[in-house]
Design a protein around this motif. Sequence first.
Motif, short mmCIF file in Angstrom:
data_model
loop_
_atom_site.label_atom_id
_atom_site.label_comp_id
_atom_site.label_asym_id
_atom_site.label_seq_id
_atom_site.Cartn_x
_atom_site.Cartn_y
_atom_site.Cartn_z
N MET A 50 107.58 56.81 0.57
CA MET A 50 107.92 58.04 -0.15
C MET A 50 106.65 58.80 -0.54
O MET A 50 106.62 60.04 -0.52
N MET A 51 105.59 58.08 -0.88
CA MET A 51 104.31 58.73 -1.20
C MET A 51 103.76 59.45 0.02
O MET A 51 103.23 60.57 -0.07
N ILE A 52 103.87 58.82 1.19
CA ILE A 52 103.41 59.45 2.44
C ILE A 52 104.21 60.71 2.72
O ILE A 52 103.65 61.77 3.03
N ILE A 53 105.53 60.61 2.62
CA ILE A 53 106.39 61.76 2.91
C ILE A 53 106.11 62.90 1.94
O ILE A 53 105.97 64.07 2.34
N CYS A 54 106.01 62.59 0.65
CA CYS A 54 105.80 63.64 -0.36
C CYS A 54 104.43 64.30 -0.20
O CYS A 54 104.32 65.54 -0.27
N SER A 55 103.38 63.50 0.01
CA SER A 55 102.03 64.07 0.10
C SER A 55 101.85 64.90 1.37
O SER A 55 101.28 66.00 1.32
N THR A 56 102.36 64.41 2.49
CA THR A 56 102.22 65.17 3.73
C THR A 56 103.10 66.42 3.72
O THR A 56 102.69 67.48 4.22
N HIS A 259 86.36 62.67 6.96
CA HIS A 259 87.01 62.63 8.27
C HIS A 259 86.68 61.33 8.99
O HIS A 259 87.56 60.66 9.56
N LEU A 260 85.41 60.93 8.97
CA LEU A 260 84.99 59.73 9.68
C LEU A 260 85.60 58.46 9.09
O LEU A 260 85.85 57.49 9.81
N THR A 261 85.86 58.46 7.78
CA THR A 261 86.50 57.31 7.16
C THR A 261 87.87 57.06 7.76
O THR A 261 88.22 55.92 8.13
N VAL A 262 88.67 58.11 7.87
CA VAL A 262 90.00 57.98 8.45
C VAL A 262 89.91 57.65 9.94
O VAL A 262 90.69 56.84 10.46
N VAL A 263 88.96 58.25 10.63
CA VAL A 263 88.78 57.99 12.07
C VAL A 263 88.48 56.51 12.30
O VAL A 263 89.06 55.88 13.19
N LEU A 264 87.57 55.94 11.51
CA LEU A 264 87.21 54.54 11.68
C LEU A 264 88.40 53.61 11.40
O LEU A 264 88.59 52.61 12.10
N LEU A 265 89.19 53.94 10.39
CA LEU A 265 90.38 53.14 10.11
C LEU A 265 91.38 53.20 11.26
O LEU A 265 91.87 52.17 11.73
N GLN A 266 91.67 54.42 11.71
CA GLN A 266 92.67 54.61 12.75
C GLN A 266 92.24 53.99 14.07
O GLN A 266 92.97 53.21 14.68
N THR A 294 100.03 52.11 9.89
CA THR A 294 101.38 52.61 9.59
C THR A 294 101.48 53.14 8.17
O THR A 294 102.18 54.12 7.92
N PHE A 295 100.76 52.51 7.22
CA PHE A 295 100.86 52.91 5.83
C PHE A 295 99.56 53.49 5.27
O PHE A 295 99.55 54.57 4.68
N VAL A 296 98.46 52.75 5.45
CA VAL A 296 97.21 53.12 4.77
C VAL A 296 96.65 54.44 5.29
O VAL A 296 96.36 55.35 4.50
N THR A 297 96.52 54.57 6.61
CA THR A 297 95.93 55.78 7.18
C THR A 297 96.76 57.03 6.88
O THR A 297 96.21 58.04 6.42
N PRO A 298 98.09 57.02 7.10
CA PRO A 298 98.86 58.22 6.75
C PRO A 298 98.82 58.56 5.26
O PRO A 298 98.94 59.73 4.89
#
Length: 329
Positions: A50-56, A259-266, A294-298
Amino acid sequence: MLSPTSDYETSSPNTFYFNQSGPTEFVFWLLTISPKIQALLFSFFLLLYMMIICSTTAIIWATYTHTSLQTPMYFFLSSLSFVEICYTTTSVPLMLSNILRARKPIPLAGCATHMFFFGTLGSTDCFLMTVMAYDRYVAICHPLQYTLIMTPQLCTQMVAGSLGLAVFLSLPLTSLIFTLPFCGCFLEINHFFCDVPPVLNLACADILVPRAVLYVISTIVLTVPFLLICISYVFITITILRIPSAEGRQRAFSTCSSHLTVVLLQYGCGGLVYFRPPSSTPADEDWHLALVYTFVTPLLNPIIYTLRNKDVKNALKKVISKKAASENL
């Protein structure tokens, strides 16, 4: 691994037979058999979802209702947000359903459909991150030509091209995997959704060719975009170091590091799952890594990309204020 329910007879750790003449179906690995822990996990993952859906959704809403955010950068961000809503929705409801309704079988066609959409949306996500890196490269390295290069037509074509390339890669891979024979009617997937490696390991045929195809497609989806992002940021870093203002350099580096933080995770988690040799680590580590992308990156994407951005926060405040004012009238 937890034992199957008494309705199934087991002949191997990953195969469950109920009716040999019936169609092939899959059952997912149980995270736990404790009702209390099931309820706790269900509530926790539902909250994250729900946090992912609401924030995005908030990002998309702000982008399309506030004129100052209708730029190429935020167009790509809103596109990424929409893709991640679809991306998580392909897997999380299935996972939540499996937690409460233990070992609910999914038919072969349903598993294939799920794998196709998950692969398509996950690949689109990776390609969009590359597009966003290119957008930052043009904005920082060629600021005077930015509006001439990043036209609305080009931005739309890049998003459509990302989706089209993802479909082009995911469809043949999914088709190849599900033309393989599967021994037994009920097969246990050591995962919480129909991901490629765990399903491929259940085939009772030579999987050398499908695994080679998987590596080639993974290289196109993960390695090539990651290299392009790195090249973009090499040029961006060189340009930033030439900025005379310390404040300007700090602001630019902050955007790049986010940006690079998310890139490295993904890309890091994806690389560990899809490039890892089959026998290098236990199979159950796949779903541990899958929880990250599935959860952390989004969940991190809206925070890192936009909610830290003053323009987006101001736009959200204005939109919410207007909404509240209109309701009070």
